[in-house]
Scaffold this motif. Structure first.
Motif, PDB file in Angstrom:
ATOM      1  N   LYS A  17       0.919  -1.141  -0.001  1.00  0.00           N
ATOM      2  CA  LYS A  17       0.126  -0.746  -0.035  1.00  0.00           C
ATOM      3  C   LYS A  17       0.868   1.693  -0.186  1.00  0.00           C
ATOM      4  O   LYS A  17       0.443   1.755  -0.453  1.00  0.00           O
ATOM      5  CB  LYS A  17      -0.860  -0.008   1.139  1.00  0.00           C
ATOM      6  N   GLN A  18       2.057   1.143   0.748  1.00  0.00           N
ATOM      7  CA  GLN A  18       2.192   2.873   0.509  1.00  0.00           C
ATOM      8  C   GLN A  18       3.472   3.055  -0.446  1.00  0.00           C
ATOM      9  O   GLN A  18       3.132   2.362  -1.973  1.00  0.00           O
ATOM     10  CB  GLN A  18       3.987   2.068   0.755  1.00  0.00           C
ATOM     11  N   LYS A  19       2.791   4.153  -0.679  1.00  0.00           N
ATOM     12  CA  LYS A  19       3.081   5.488  -1.793  1.00  0.00           C
ATOM     13  C   LYS A  19       4.826   5.717  -1.801  1.00  0.00           C
ATOM     14  O   LYS A  19       5.422   5.398  -1.263  1.00  0.00           O
ATOM     15  CB  LYS A  19       2.917   6.529  -1.175  1.00  0.00           C
ATOM     16  N   MET A  20       5.132   4.896  -3.501  1.00  0.00           N
ATOM     17  CA  MET A  20       6.176   4.961  -4.074  1.00  0.00           C
ATOM     18  C   MET A  20       6.039   6.639  -4.478  1.00  0.00           C
ATOM     19  O   MET A  20       5.731   7.116  -5.265  1.00  0.00           O
ATOM     20  CB  MET A  20       6.129   4.638  -4.940  1.00  0.00           C
ATOM     21  N   ARG A  21       7.556   6.904  -4.266  1.00  0.00           N
ATOM     22  CA  ARG A  21       7.788   8.106  -4.160  1.00  0.00           C
ATOM     23  C   ARG A  21       9.398   8.283  -5.564  1.00  0.00           C
ATOM     24  O   ARG A  21      10.143   7.344  -4.492  1.00  0.00           O
ATOM     25  CB  ARG A  21       8.394   9.239  -2.727  1.00  0.00           C
ATOM     26  N   SER A  52       7.927  13.638  -6.100  1.00  0.00           N
ATOM     27  CA  SER A  52       6.655  13.211  -6.161  1.00  0.00           C
ATOM     28  C   SER A  52       6.131  11.818  -6.309  1.00  0.00           C
ATOM     29  O   SER A  52       7.111  10.236  -6.479  1.00  0.00           O
ATOM     30  CB  SER A  52       6.101  14.439  -8.043  1.00  0.00           C
ATOM     31  N   ASP A  53       4.596  11.603  -6.564  1.00  0.00           N
ATOM     32  CA  ASP A  53       4.398  10.258  -6.605  1.00  0.00           C
ATOM     33  C   ASP A  53       4.537   9.816  -7.920  1.00  0.00           C
ATOM     34  O   ASP A  53       3.993   9.966  -8.562  1.00  0.00           O
ATOM     35  CB  ASP A  53       3.212  10.550  -6.334  1.00  0.00           C
ATOM     36  N   VAL A  79       4.296   7.104 -11.057  1.00  0.00           N
ATOM     37  CA  VAL A  79       2.459   6.267 -11.266  1.00  0.00           C
ATOM     38  C   VAL A  79       2.870   5.114 -11.827  1.00  0.00           C
ATOM     39  O   VAL A  79       3.971   5.328 -13.137  1.00  0.00           O
ATOM     40  CB  VAL A  79       2.299   8.235 -12.124  1.00  0.00           C
TER      41      VAL A  79
END
Lengths: 415, 270
Positions: free
Chosen positions: A347-351, A357-358, A360
């Motif tokens: 689930k962790q956001k990748m930066r 920035s996130d 995509v």
């Protein structure tokens, strides 16, 4: 079960092999499988090494994917370690993004002057070109009349003609080859093979890598059975996959197919109709190909049921069913779309490590790619790589630093 | 060959990738492929899983080798490859099921398909879909994925070919309990229509059955029978007591694939 998918998901399919004849068409804007990486502006970046075992990584795919609304020519290179013990591990993969500003517009004018001087050696070829026979390909071939009477035909490349409204049109055609303007015939040939940029990419053979580090031992295999796995490759050699082109098409789902009944199903239904179990329920109209089923849920007590295959892996089932609707796809490209997953992602956001920035989703490599991979120098070896899917997440702003390339985040999922 | 003058503006292109909204012009100058849509692509199987690739390359000689090592079969073409020509499928039932939504009731069709070659393999698939054809198609695929081997044995004298279940086996699904009992040769299958079809397809010639529970729910009834038939190979009978050497993997090279699978199940290196 038909979801609404993102409108622009493109699929790549393995196309023909790159042979000597078409090798000149391959440059940093070509989508290809295998081979050696065609870096931008021929800057040879050092070969990447596998983080696990140190073997040189092999180029798996090279994808030219400029972003919409950007002038940058952007290419993604996927490298993987071909050693069997490194398969399916995310550390043995690497994705490098390289981009250069498309500079052909200003360069064209200066380039013309350059080609004008250089073409003095081939002026004899052009002297007889009075401008009639090269006009067949394009509407009008812009030409430069030199003072000495030479007419130099610039192969039309750029936005000035307005035929291509895409950004890509301003990209490729760097006439850096001095002989690129030698005759319209050459231009036609180039158009036919789509190679305006006729920079010959040198094949990097093992000669260059004589100073490659020698690996002492591969990393310790994690499980006993892996000792009995495929024979490892010699670590110091430079391995290369056989090179083929990739053709691109849009992802389409055949929604019409659901409504039509095939003959086999019709025969099944007719057998069912005659059987004792379901005789009265089904009315089949063969002419209209419609089936009506009577009977209510109250009488049978049946409920809606999720279809779970007996191997129990719902993710894999969904992945494979969707893959089979466009079978043979090797690349799935959908900037901003949802990736097809074999396992749930964390689930962790990748930066982005560079600008924060996130990340995509951009594209993923699909299993049929493995059918097209074979070692160039060892064509007999059947299994050269393994993965379930390789998903790359990229920085949406395509951030940049001075190194000349940028690493992108990869997720490798095993089958 | 100079097909697209406009597309000639791109280097080496057969269509291109790019950002959203970019023309991914679906042209390929490749071999005029059917792109996976339409009938021609259905004949050629492009394997997607590792097992599929091994099967297609001929490294695995029979379906039994896959069963021996309990490898999960994720592509139904694998089954088609080995026993496709002998497989017969049959629709057990199609029924509408309803789901209550805010906008009223939504009806879908549920199809039960049983598949078998009458010689030791049986599969059962259930699929719900908005259209009957899709449900049947999906159920056939799921049935192929669920094909299991059936062990047959003797009731008494071991003369001739095995004809009945090797021992009493029972399968349960929901409230339905189905019990299969060995029967002498010539008895035929003594059971309700639904298990009878399944047992016929499995290749069991003689069998007594006993069912309990709400056998009107055809889904549970069929699944209980399928489970019972599948258990024939799970049962350790005295003739299997002899210690057999552990068979090595058919090809040692593919043992890493096994390692991955056993990891999923949870055994691994304990």
């Amino acid at each position: 079960m038909a979801r609404q998918f993102e409108p622009y998901v493109l699929l790549g399919f393995a196309d023909e092999r790159v042979v000597e004849r078409t090798r000149s068409a391959v440059n940093f804007t070509t989508n290809k499988i295998g081979g050696t990486p065609d870096w931008h502006q021929d800057k040879d970046l050092p070969l990447t090494k596998c983080k696990l075992c140190g073997t040189n990584q092999t180029l798996v795919v090279q994808i030219f994917a400029p972003l919409d609304g950007s002038e940058y020519l952007r290419t993604l290179y996927f490298f993987a370690c071909p050693q069997p013990q490194c398969w399916n591990r995310p550390e043995s993969w690497m994705c490098i993004r390289q981009q250069t500003l498309s500079q052909t517009k200003p360069e064209k004018l200066s380039g013309a002057a350059q080609t004008a001087t250089i073409s003095s050696t081939s002026w004899a070829d052009d002297a007889d070109n009075w401008g009639t026979d090269s006009d067949d390909d394009e509407k009008s071939v812009p030409s430069i009349d030199q003072e000495n009477g030479n007419v130099i035909f610039q192969i039309p490349q750029n936005a000035p003609e307005g035929s291509d409204t895409d950004d890509e049109s301003s990209s490729v055609e760097e006439l850096s080859d001095p002989n690129a303007n030698s005759g319209g015939a050459e231009g036609a040939f180039a158009i036919e093979f789509n190679s305006k940029c006729s920079v010959a990419t040198a094949e990097i053979e093992t000669g260059d890598e004589s100073d490659i580090v020698s690996i002492d031992t591969p990393t310790q295999p994690r499980q006993m059975a892996e000792i009995f796995s495929y024979a490892p490759l010699p670590p110091h050699a430079h391995h290369e996959f056989a090179c083929s082109f990739i053709s691109v098409a849009e992802e389409k789902f055949d929604t019409q197919r659901g409504a039509k009944i095939t003959e086999h199903e019709l025969s099944l239904l007719q057998a069912y109709q005659q059987s004792e179990l379901g005789g009265g329920d089904v009315q089949i109209d063969v002419r209209k190909m419609k089936v009506e089923v009577a009977g209510g849920a109250e009488t049978t007590g049946e409920q809606y049921e999720q279809d779970l295959p007996s191997h129990g892996d719902a993710y894999a089932h969904r992945f494979l069913s969707r893959l089979k609707q466009n079978s043979g796809q090797v690349i799935r490209y959908g900037l901003g779309a949802d990736p097809m997953l074999l396992k749930p992602l964390s689930k962790q956001k990748m930066r982005c490590t560079h600008c924060g920035s996130d990340l995509v989703f951009e594209m993923q490599l699909m299993p049929p790619l493995l059918n097209s991979l074979s070692l160039l120098h060892d064509a007999e070896r059947k299994d050269v790589l393994d993965f379930g899917t390789v998903i790359v997440f990229t920085c949406p702003s395509a951030c940049w630093d001075q190194r000349g390339f940028q690493e992108e985040r990869l997720v490798v999922q095993a089958e | 060959m100079a097909d697209n003058a406009a597309a000639g503006g791109r280097g080496g292109f057969r269509g291109g990738f790019g950002g959203r909204g970019r023309g991914g012009r679906p042209r390929g100058r490749g071999r005029g492929r059917g792109r996976g849509r339409g009938k021609e692509a259905e004949k050629e199987w492009v394997p997607v899983t590792k097992l599929g690739r091994l099967v297609r390359d001929g490294k695995i000689r029979s379906l039994e080798e896959i069963y021996l090592f309990s490898l999960p079969i994720k592509e139904y073409e694998i089954i088609d490859f080995f026993i496709g020509s002998q497989l017969k499928d049959e629709v057990l039932k199609i029924m509408p099921v309803q789901k209550q939504t805010r906008a009223g009731q939504r009806t879908r069709f549920k199809a039960f398909v049983a598949i078998g070659d009458s010689n030791g393999h049986i599969g059962l698939g259930v699929k719900c879909s908005k259209e009957v054809a899709t449900a049947i198609r999906g159920a056939i695929i799921l049935a192929k994925l669920s094909v299991v081997p059936v062990r047959r044995g003797y009731w008494g004298n071991k003369i001739g070919k095995p004809h009945t279940v090797p021992c009493k086996v029972t399968g349960k699904c929901g409230s339905v309990l189905v019990r299969l009992i060995p029967a002498p040769r010539g008895t035929g299958i003594v059971s309700a229509p639904v298990p009878k079809k399944l047992l016929n397809m499995a290749g069991i010639e003689d069998c007594y059955t006993s069912a309990r529970g709400s056998t009107g729910t055809l889904g549970n009834f069929a699944k209980a029978t399928y489970t019972a038939i599948g258990k024939t190979y799970a049962y350790l009978t005295p003739d299997l007591w002899k210690e057999m050497p552990l068979a090595t993997a058919p090809y040692h090279e593919y043992a890493d694939y096994l390692a991955k699978n056993h990891r999923v199940v949870g055994t691994g290196l304990q």
